[in-house]
Enzyme design. Structure first.
Site, PDB file in Angstrom:
ATOM      1  CD  GLN A  16      30.686  16.423 -11.433  1.00 60.90           C
ATOM      2  OE1 GLN A  16      30.769  17.614 -11.117  1.00 60.90           O
ATOM      3  NE2 GLN A  16      30.432  16.025 -12.662  1.00 60.90           N
ATOM      4  CG  HIS A  37      22.618  25.038 -14.664  1.00 60.58           C
ATOM      5  ND1 HIS A  37      23.916  24.700 -14.385  1.00 60.58           N
ATOM      6  CD2 HIS A  37      22.058  23.935 -15.236  1.00 60.58           C
ATOM      7  CE1 HIS A  37      24.155  23.451 -14.765  1.00 60.58           C
ATOM      8  NE2 HIS A  37      23.035  22.965 -15.277  1.00 60.58           N
ATOM      9  NE  ARG A  44      30.061  26.296 -10.546  1.00 55.79           N
ATOM     10  CZ  ARG A  44      29.761  25.106 -11.038  1.00 55.79           C
ATOM     11  NH1 ARG A  44      29.092  25.019 -12.190  1.00 55.79           N
ATOM     12  NH2 ARG A  44      30.103  24.001 -10.410  1.00 55.79           N
ATOM     13  CE  LYS A  61      -4.517   0.855   0.235  1.00 58.31           C
ATOM     14  NZ  LYS A  61      -5.456   0.225  -0.711  1.00 58.31           N
ATOM     15  CB  THR A  93      -2.846  -3.208  -0.471  1.00 57.66           C
ATOM     16  OG1 THR A  93      -4.093  -2.905  -1.092  1.00 57.66           O
ATOM     17  CG2 THR A  93      -2.001  -4.068  -1.389  1.00 57.66           C
TER      18      THR A  93
END
Length: 292
Positions: free
Chosen positions: A214, A242, A171, A12, A57
């Site tokens: 990363q 971005h 940035r 469920k 369920t």
């Protein structure tokens, strides 16, 4: 050629559970989404329609609500463990159970004992898998939107005839963090561990001078593993939200990293796993979860 039944489960999904605890005039609220899945000796229902081993369920849903009444929900990890162990112990045909819980945050409205405002979209999560006497706990957090306005660079990447992206040494770095960590064992102060791991993730994001998302991802996972011995591995999924500097030169204006266009798509999606090389076997901890 033979055709056979492969791995399967049923349950469920997304049971919405809200509990109110009343301590006199002061109320407390818990808001959870609970999904249960069971697996085991279930071939007959697929192959012949024999449902004699199928715990409905709807019964799974009712069990979630009954358990919330019979004892305090407590930490979501403990609640998921109670449910998973109940399903495996009470149903002979069921050999494994998976319980997923998202907790939705509410904050008390200042000065009022029984009124609340919903917090950010951030959710605390857990995924508990029970197989026989064994259990694995994978907890985490998702939809944690973070941003820093400097301390991030991206350059030195390959260039070919299709490359238009400019290199940058300053940035905006923004992402929505989904982090999941696998615990070693289950005798853990879940609330304290969650609070400290979340703090480590956010502090590392903020303070790590980033040459790539990363690199930031790895640093965040590494920080958790160095400080939290109860954690065997950390999996992170971090879309790059971005922010592009707007070209204001047509208006005779210089944009010194002050005005940006926030793009919602397409986006870079950075995912990875950081783990101890001597971590115990993951077993079925990640069963039926997304890769990251």
């Amino acid at each position: 050629m033979a055709i056979v039944l492969g791995p399967n489960q049923y349950g469920k999904a997304e049971n919405r559970l809200v509990t109110v605890t009343r301590d006199g005039a002061v109320h407390a609220i818990r808001d959870l989404t609970v999904s249960t899945s069971l697996r085991g000796d279930l071939a007959d229902t697929h192959l012949t329609g024999d449902n004699s081993k199928v715990l409905a369920t709807d019964t799974q849903k009712n069990t979630v609500y009954a358990f919330a009444k019979q004892a305090p929900v407590g930490e979501i990890e403990d609640f998921a463990l109670r449910l998973g162990r109940h399903f495996v112990a009470s149903q002979e045909a069921i050999t494994g159970a998976r319980v997923l819980i998202d907790e939705h945050a509410w904050q008390r409205i200042e000065g009022n004992d029984h009124s609340f405002v919903q917090g950010s979209g951030e959710k605390r999560t857990t995924a508990v898998t029970v197989e026989g006497e064994r259990a694995w706990v994978v907890s985490g957090v998702r939809d944690v939107v973070v941003l820093k306005t400097t301390g991030s660079e991206f350059h030195g990447f390959p260039r070919d005839e299709y490359t238009t992206l400019k290199e940058t040494d300053d940035r905006i770095l923004a992402t929505s963090v989904t982090a999941r960590w696998r615990y070693q064992g289950d005798g853990i102060d879940w609330a304290d561990s969650f609070t400290r791991i979340r703090r480590l993730l956010l502090t590392t994001f903020a303070t790590k001078h980033s040459l790539s998302l990363q690199q930031t991802l790895y640093a965040m996972g590494e920080a958790v593993l160095r400080e939290r011995p109860e954690v065997a591995e950390v999996r992170l999924s971090m879309p790059n939200k971005h922010h592009f500097a707007v070209d204001l030169s047509p208006f005779g204006l210089e944009n010194d990293n002050e005005v940006f266009y926030a793009a919602d798509r397409p986006y870079g999606l950075i995912e990875g796993c950081v783990l101890r090389d001597d971590a115990e076997d993951a077993g079925s901890a990640w069963y039926a979860l997304p890769t990251f």
